[in-house]
Design a protein around this motif. Sequence first.
Motif, PDB file in Angstrom:
ATOM      1  N   VAL A  84       0.594  -1.377   0.258  1.00 20.06           N
ATOM      2  CA  VAL A  84       0.255  -0.328   0.451  1.00 20.06           C
ATOM      3  C   VAL A  84       0.881   0.919  -0.359  1.00 20.06           C
ATOM      4  N   ILE A  85       0.408   1.798  -1.062  1.00 23.58           N
ATOM      5  CA  ILE A  85       1.731   3.798  -0.959  1.00 23.58           C
ATOM      6  C   ILE A  85       0.334   4.313  -0.232  1.00 23.58           C
ATOM      7  N   ARG A  86       0.822   5.439   0.418  1.00 25.70           N
ATOM      8  CA  ARG A  86      -0.221   6.029   1.171  1.00 25.70           C
ATOM      9  C   ARG A  86       0.425   7.498   1.046  1.00 25.70           C
ATOM     10  N   ALA A  87      -1.126   8.572   1.468  1.00 27.24           N
ATOM     11  CA  ALA A  87      -0.312   9.739   1.562  1.00 27.24           C
ATOM     12  C   ALA A  87      -1.851  10.477   2.537  1.00 27.24           C
ATOM     13  N   GLY A  88      -2.289  10.293   2.905  1.00 30.95           N
ATOM     14  CA  GLY A  88      -3.312  10.994   3.757  1.00 30.95           C
ATOM     15  C   GLY A  88      -4.089  10.139   4.011  1.00 30.95           C
ATOM     16  N   LEU A  89      -4.932  11.183   5.882  1.00 27.90           N
ATOM     17  CA  LEU A  89      -6.396   9.656   5.979  1.00 27.90           C
ATOM     18  C   LEU A  89      -5.194   9.107   7.071  1.00 27.90           C
ATOM     19  N   THR A  90      -3.991   8.953   7.474  1.00 24.44           N
ATOM     20  CA  THR A  90      -3.651   7.838   9.167  1.00 24.44           C
ATOM     21  C   THR A  90      -2.495   7.446   9.069  1.00 24.44           C
ATOM     22  N   PRO A  91      -2.231   6.905  10.012  1.00 23.53           N
ATOM     23  CA  PRO A  91      -0.993   7.276  11.275  1.00 23.53           C
ATOM     24  C   PRO A  91       0.147   6.472  10.665  1.00 23.53           C
ATOM     25  N   LYS A  92       0.195   5.489   9.693  1.00 26.94           N
ATOM     26  CA  LYS A  92       0.952   4.791   8.751  1.00 26.94           C
ATOM     27  C   LYS A  92       1.689   5.707   8.266  1.00 26.94           C
ATOM     28  N   PHE A  93       3.053   4.689   7.588  1.00 31.14           N
ATOM     29  CA  PHE A  93       3.949   5.742   6.872  1.00 31.14           C
ATOM     30  C   PHE A  93       3.210   6.642   5.427  1.00 31.14           C
ATOM     31  N   LYS A  94       3.484   7.265   5.476  1.00 31.70           N
ATOM     32  CA  LYS A  94       3.285   8.239   4.310  1.00 31.70           C
ATOM     33  C   LYS A  94       4.175   7.837   2.853  1.00 31.70           C
ATOM     34  N   ASP A  95       4.311   8.013   1.850  1.00 30.14           N
ATOM     35  CA  ASP A  95       5.184   7.605   1.040  1.00 30.14           C
ATOM     36  C   ASP A  95       4.388   9.221  -0.025  1.00 30.14           C
ATOM     37  N   VAL A  96       3.958  10.443   0.186  1.00 34.74           N
ATOM     38  CA  VAL A  96       3.619  11.026  -0.750  1.00 34.74           C
ATOM     39  C   VAL A  96       4.003  11.580  -2.599  1.00 34.74           C
ATOM     40  N   GLU A  97       5.146  11.240  -2.141  1.00 35.65           N
ATOM     41  CA  GLU A  97       5.796  12.142  -3.687  1.00 35.65           C
ATOM     42  C   GLU A  97       5.930  10.274  -4.315  1.00 35.65           C
ATOM     43  N   LEU A  98       6.338   9.653  -3.547  1.00 30.48           N
ATOM     44  CA  LEU A  98       6.201   8.634  -4.751  1.00 30.48           C
ATOM     45  C   LEU A  98       4.230   7.894  -4.783  1.00 30.48           C
ATOM     46  N   LEU A  99       3.509   8.397  -4.710  1.00 33.71           N
ATOM     47  CA  LEU A  99       1.873   8.186  -5.186  1.00 33.71           C
ATOM     48  C   LEU A  99       1.609   9.064  -5.970  1.00 33.71           C
ATOM     49  N   CYS A 100       2.115  10.110  -6.054  1.00 28.11           N
ATOM     50  CA  CYS A 100       2.013  11.031  -6.645  1.00 28.11           C
ATOM     51  C   CYS A 100       2.403  10.699  -8.153  1.00 28.11           C
ATOM     52  N   GLU A 101       3.781  10.145  -7.785  1.00 28.54           N
ATOM     53  CA  GLU A 101       4.386   9.556  -9.445  1.00 28.54           C
ATOM     54  C   GLU A 101       4.263   8.285  -9.628  1.00 28.54           C
ATOM     55  N   THR A 102       3.202   7.562  -8.953  1.00 26.07           N
ATOM     56  CA  THR A 102       2.209   5.844  -9.364  1.00 26.07           C
ATOM     57  C   THR A 102       1.240   6.376  -9.697  1.00 26.07           C
ATOM     58  N   MET A 103       0.712   7.139  -9.718  1.00 26.55           N
ATOM     59  CA  MET A 103      -1.180   7.818 -10.304  1.00 26.55           C
ATOM     60  C   MET A 103      -1.199   7.481 -11.755  1.00 26.55           C
ATOM     61  N   THR A 104      -2.106   7.115 -12.477  1.00 29.70           N
ATOM     62  CA  THR A 104      -2.296   7.722 -13.990  1.00 29.70           C
ATOM     63  C   THR A 104      -2.679   8.675 -13.890  1.00 29.70           C
ATOM     64  N   TYR A 105      -3.532   9.541 -12.863  1.00 29.08           N
ATOM     65  CA  TYR A 105      -4.610  10.700 -13.530  1.00 29.08           C
ATOM     66  C   TYR A 105      -5.221  10.468 -14.449  1.00 29.08           C
ATOM     67  N   LYS A 106      -5.612   9.746 -14.995  1.00 27.46           N
ATOM     68  CA  LYS A 106      -6.908   9.219 -16.448  1.00 27.46           C
ATOM     69  C   LYS A 106      -8.576   9.116 -15.211  1.00 27.46           C
ATOM     70  N   PRO A 107      -9.395  10.491 -15.168  1.00 27.22           N
ATOM     71  CA  PRO A 107     -10.707  10.322 -14.951  1.00 27.22           C
ATOM     72  C   PRO A 107     -10.945   8.948 -15.166  1.00 27.22           C
ATOM     73  N   LYS A 108     -12.468   8.647 -14.455  1.00 31.20           N
ATOM     74  CA  LYS A 108     -13.438   7.973 -14.948  1.00 31.20           C
ATOM     75  C   LYS A 108     -14.064   7.668 -13.754  1.00 31.20           C
ATOM     76  N   ARG A 109     -15.094   7.689 -14.200  1.00 31.36           N
ATOM     77  CA  ARG A 109     -16.237   7.462 -14.282  1.00 31.36           C
ATOM     78  C   ARG A 109     -17.291   6.292 -13.716  1.00 31.36           C
ATOM     79  N   MET A 110     -18.139   6.271 -12.837  1.00 36.34           N
ATOM     80  CA  MET A 110     -18.696   5.231 -11.789  1.00 36.34           C
ATOM     81  C   MET A 110     -19.033   4.193 -12.488  1.00 36.34           C
TER      82      MET A 110
END
Length: 436
Positions: free
Chosen positions: A311-337
């Motif tokens: 799990v790569i996390r970036a918020g809403l957690t007391p666990k280890f956060k890896d913000v930079e990695l999360l931002c680089e990992t995502m595709t940023y392609k919107p998707k309707r439900m």
Amino acid sequence: MMREDRKKKRILIKLDNDAHKSKSIQSPDFSVISLKCQAKHYEWGKKGSSSFVGQILKDQGTTIDEDKPYAELWMGTHKSGSSCICGLSPGLDGHSLSDLFIAFPEFIGDMNIFKKYGHHLPFLFKVLSVGKPLSIQVHPDKTLAGQLFSSRPEHYPDPNHKPELSIALTAFSALAYFRPHDQIIGFAKKYKKFGQLLGSELLNGYENSDKPNRQNWLKKCFASLLTKKPENIIATIKDLVNQANVDTGDETLRLFKQIADHYPDDVGTFACFFLNHIQLKPGQAFFIDVNQPHCYLSGDCIEIMACSDNVIRAGLTPKFKDVELLCETMTYKPKRMEKFLLEPIRNNDFTWLYSPPVDEFAIEKIEIPKGKSSGSQFPLHRLHSASLLIVIECESGSINSTALKKSRVYFLPPGLNYSLSGLRGRFLAFRAFIKQ
């Protein structure tokens, strides 16, 4: 001798010795095997008997602590929580399901399945009880998972990807995939404090960008938000919560406030402006692919994923956060439900197949109404792979010659015919297996 061969030899010797002592084991010729499965007590889980997981354990005879969170029930062979055999015989009780597959490889499936996956189930099957929002997270693809496992195994303990499918057991709420660009821009303009936090330069660039560049501008906006100064984040959350308290009819602000009530100083609260809000009824499902953002908010669900705990996390957690990695990992392609909600295929009058676009797993829901359950037999689909069955509702009944009980988990060896009979009351179960 290879390590796996040595382990297999030790297990076979142990099984043989136990069989000799008890004189009760002739061969592993069993059609149904009861399992004991591990619960996880993550802080976001529902507490005590209010938790679906806690209630399952209580039904099994386990004493539960009403002040303790019961977040997940793990079913499978993952090293952090392998299921164990129980109630079978002294020679096998207490052995893990992994041990069984190493000693008797034919129990994992036919030769094609064994060649592909070896001695371990390629999926991890779970029940989740969500009491408050989980982390904003993504799961890496296979290539990145292997790299992270090699370089930082303390944070990324598996070399495997983790696509996952969730099926609601109760009303279930989550955030998943980026909203359409125009919705995100619209929220930034409607909720002035949110727009000011992003900044006019980024917001104008995002709004005025052409279609090919909009993903890049979304990435800039999201990454910039996650790195804002804490005092600016806290102040904006307070302003928007105050606005929500005044404008009680605004559903988006209500959702924002619900998250902020749990995390009043966390930047992850703003994820509701970026990600689709999903609200599922029991039986509805959605699929999350690798590298896609999501966050479970509330409710109970059946979940299945490729066998991984990355799990790569970036918020809403007391666990280890890896913000930079999360931002680089995502595709940023919107998707309707409607594009990621998964409609089950009806196999017959009592089974529905949930088959996501992955090789490792599928789930069959078995649901028989109260008025139709008695006096009939219900044959199940014959499988070439091992399968795990969790019984959610059952007054009484059997599968082949084995009595079924509510809240119990069973291992069903492959290649056999299974039939439900003697059912009383409503019957509901979920069966996880390897794709055929």
